[in-house]
Design a protein around this motif. Structure first.
Motif, PDB file in Angstrom:
ATOM      1  N   LYS A  41       0.827  -1.219   0.000  1.00 15.04           N
ATOM      2  CA  LYS A  41       0.000   0.000   0.000  1.00 15.04           C
ATOM      3  C   LYS A  41       0.857   1.263   0.000  1.00 15.04           C
ATOM      4  O   LYS A  41       0.657   2.164  -0.817  1.00 15.04           O
ATOM      5  N   THR A  42       1.815   1.313   0.921  1.00 15.38           N
ATOM      6  CA  THR A  42       2.639   2.523   1.030  1.00 15.38           C
ATOM      7  C   THR A  42       3.506   2.707  -0.215  1.00 15.38           C
ATOM      8  O   THR A  42       3.669   3.821  -0.724  1.00 15.38           O
ATOM      9  N   ARG A  46       3.589   5.944  -2.666  1.00 18.23           N
ATOM     10  CA  ARG A  46       4.806   6.690  -2.998  1.00 18.23           C
ATOM     11  C   ARG A  46       4.990   6.775  -4.505  1.00 18.23           C
ATOM     12  O   ARG A  46       5.475   7.777  -5.027  1.00 18.23           O
ATOM     13  N   PRO A  82       0.928  12.311   5.431  1.00 19.04           N
ATOM     14  CA  PRO A  82       1.647  11.160   5.982  1.00 19.04           C
ATOM     15  C   PRO A  82       1.050  10.783   7.331  1.00 19.04           C
ATOM     16  O   PRO A  82       0.198  11.492   7.862  1.00 19.04           O
ATOM     17  N   GLN A  83       1.506   9.655   7.864  1.00 21.27           N
ATOM     18  CA  GLN A  83       1.065   9.302   9.211  1.00 21.27           C
ATOM     19  C   GLN A  83       1.622  10.335  10.183  1.00 21.27           C
ATOM     20  O   GLN A  83       2.736  10.815  10.014  1.00 21.27           O
ATOM     21  N   ASP A 163      -2.065   8.312   4.007  1.00 20.23           N
ATOM     22  CA  ASP A 163      -1.495   7.021   4.370  1.00 20.23           C
ATOM     23  C   ASP A 163      -1.945   6.657   5.785  1.00 20.23           C
ATOM     24  O   ASP A 163      -1.454   7.229   6.757  1.00 20.23           O
ATOM     25  N   SER A 198      -5.465   4.797   2.696  1.00 22.55           N
ATOM     26  CA  SER A 198      -5.271   3.401   3.057  1.00 22.55           C
ATOM     27  C   SER A 198      -5.706   3.230   4.500  1.00 22.55           C
ATOM     28  O   SER A 198      -5.659   4.182   5.290  1.00 22.55           O
TER      29      SER A 198
END
Lengths: 273, 340
Positions: A41-42, A46, A82-83, A163, A198
């Motif tokens: 997923k990540t 990207r 981002p997280q 994400d 996600s």
């Protein structure tokens, strides 16, 4: 089509994490990417953001191949959430949001009053205006995640990539962040904003009424509206344990993994882990 | 919206006041430093000399001895602190000092080669400057050949490697050097000193420092964004690799210029940006001038001590370490969670 990816091979260097991935995101749509840890997923995100090159296939933003676009041009089309993380320096939350304006400034440009107003408006929209002059590095995880979403709003892009926006958030914060995602996506007034996110929680795909891309081992296993793509069969196959999709009295769908049958699935999870 | 503009004014006015106050303080300190020394001068004498009057001896002391040295202390302190602030933001690490990529080790090797070959002072300075620039250039070149997704970590590690190699070659030259003449010169170079500074040393370094500060000042917003890390900076529209290249090149030019002038002066570039960050916050637009001003004042004080507290000159590097190291521990101890 905001974003189209065709026959995408993703990975790092010579190591391919996923093959032949095709997806499209329409204006105003929420797309939810689901799949077990390590399914790619990540890496896919990207690649979609142009942070790593595609090993095969193409990514196009509004019809233009991403490889031909400069970073600032990409950043005016896609924002990335981002997280939530801790930065090394204690910036004020408003300054972090203000960084979302960078792609609209010249190389030597500084954000001006209009940019500050836009950043502040983004925070107001998410109901976090009171955090503006707080030290970002001292905010809670949920507050930081909202600040990063505000930054993406300040970036004023037609598409936002998130994400795992609810990872590491408590129950209440998850619901709050989810509600904000639902509120900022879609056709609100004159703007049409799409979100691709996600998550590890298939219930969220139902809650957001999202289009689902269910991913396993670097490939899309199922896709479509949540109630089509997320069934007992697809979820069980992807996560390697029996999952039942049930309907609550209020009409919401919830996905219930079977915990009782652990002994019979131990071999499966052992093999995939 | 209304609040946005209020925040704007609240933020900017004290920053300007702060810059003005620091600048004024610096002028007063420099004036005081002119008066202090083996040949003491009164306020009136200094004012008279600055106005183009005063006696012959006072004029020589002020114009030929004290002012060049004070100017050098201000320039070296401001430069090291500004470069330190830049590298800390770039490497997202408040424990970074300007010689992280081997500029001091390279400049040291350059200086030692110059001393070993018994070159004139100017040639030693040029050799040190070139050594510092080449060392960092080699680090960037090698790092660009290494395939690793973490660019900053790669740079730091290659910096350590190149620094160690330059250190090894320096050690070899020390063994081969004349122990009565060259070896002490090498030792003192690595301890840093402004004792022998003249106008002629100062004037070539000044434009180089200005040329280095210019891109840092112009890129100040992008440096903030870059301190979030490559991936986020890229997603926000910054060409991370290119921006980092210019910031490293500029900060290295500054550091190499003043290191060639003063030798290795440690701790300034590490500690001063912390103090500046405590006062004006992490925003690079304010951090850069604040670091430069505080760094200038700090090194002026330390150098004035170096030339007055003992019969002999105390090496600058010794004093900056003796003052800087405990201060740094105090900073860490009082530090809250972050690096503010």
């Amino acid at each position: 089509m905001m974003l189209t990816a065709q026959g995408l091979d993703i990975g790092y260097g010579t190591r391919r994490v996923g093959r032949g991935l095709s997806l499209g995101v329409d204006a105003g749509e929420i797309v939810c990417l689901l799949g077990p840890n390590g399914c790619g997923k990540t890496t896919l995100f990207r690649t979609l953001l142009g942070l790593i090159p595609a090993l095969g296939g193409t990514v196009a933003l509004a019809g233009q191949p991403i490889a031909a676009l400069r970073r600032a041009e990409i950043a005016r089309r896609i924002a990335y959430v981002p997280q939530a993380h801790a930065p090394p320096f204690p910036f004020e939350a408003l300054d972090v949001v203000l960084m979302g304006r960078t792609a609209r400034l010249g190389v030597f440009g500084q954000p001006g009053n209009a940019d500050r107003a836009a950043a502040f408006a983004a925070m107001e929209r998410l109901g976090i205006a009171d955090l503006a002059d707080r030290d970002y590095s001292r905010l809670s995880g949920g507050q930081r995640q909202l600040v990063l979403i505000a930054r993406a709003l300040a970036q004023e892009t037609p598409l936002i990539v998130m994400d795992e926006p609810t990872a590491s958030l408590d129950f209440g914060n998850q619901a709050q962040v989810l509600a904000q995602i639902a509120a900022i996506a879609g056709a609100a007034g004159t703007e049409e904003r799409s979100v691709i996110l996600s998550t590890h929680d298939p219930d969220q795909a139902f809650a957001l009424n999202a289009r689902v891309m269910l991913m396993k081992d670097g490939q899309f296993h199922a896709e479509g509206p949540a109630d089509h793509a997320l069934t007992d069969e697809t979820l069980s196959a992807v996560y390697g344990l029996p999952v039942a999709v049930e309907k609550t009295e209020s009409g919401r769908h919830v996905c219930v993994p079977s915990i009782a049958a652990r002994s019979s699935t131990a071999g499966v999870s052992g093999a995939s882990g | 919206m209304g609040r946005g503009t209020t925040a704007e004014m609240n933020n900017r006015r004290p920053a300007l006041t702060m810059t003005g106050a620091l600048s004024l303080l610096l002028v007063l300190m420099a004036f005081g430093a002119v008066m202090i020394g083996p040949y003491e001068l009164s306020t009136g004498q200094v004012l008279a000399v600055l106005a183009g009057q005063g006696d012959e001896q006072a004029r020589i002391v002020v114009w030929n001895i004290r002012l060049p040295r004070i100017g050098a202390a201000l320039l070296v302190g401001a430069s090291l602190a500004a470069a330190g602030a830049s590298f800390q933001a770039l490497f997202r690490n408040p424990l970074v000092s300007p010689d992280i990529l081997g500029v001091s080790a390279g400049a040291g090797l350059g200086a030692v080669v110059g001393i070993f070959l018994a070159l004139p002072v100017v040639a030693i300075q040029v050799s040190a400057f070139v050594g510092g620039m080449v060392a960092v250039g080699v680090v960037m070149l090698v790092a660009s050949l290494v395939r690793n997704t973490d660019r900053t970590l790669t740079l730091v590690l290659i910096g350590v490697v190149i620094g160690a190699l330059a250190g090894a070659m320096t050690s070899l030259l020390k063994v081969l050097a004349d122990p009565y003449d060259q070896l002490p010169a090498i030792t003192f170079w690595f301890l840093g000193s402004l004792a022998a500074i003249t106008d002629d040393d100062l004037l070539p370094a000044l434009p180089l420092v200005v040329i280095g500060l210019l891109p840092l000042a112009l890129l100040r917003w992008r440096v903030n964004v870059l301190s979030l890390g490559d991936e986020e900076a890229s997603s926000l529209g910054v060409e991370a690799g290119r921006t980092r290249f210019f910031v490293i090149a500029a900060a290295t030019l500054i550091t190499a210029s003043v290191t060639a002038l003063a030798g290795v002066v440690g701790w300034v570039g590490l500690v001063i940006p912390h103090i500046a960050r405590m006062i004006v916050g992490p925003g690079f637009g304010r951090l850069l001038p604040a670091s430069a001003l505080i760094g200038a004042g700090y090194l002026l004080i330390v150098d004035t001590l170096a030339r007055t507290i003992a019969q002999i000159e105390v090496p600058l590097g010794v004093l900056t370490a003796v003052i800087g190291a405990p201060f740094f521990v105090w900073l860490l101890a009082r530090g809250r969670r972050g690096w503010s």
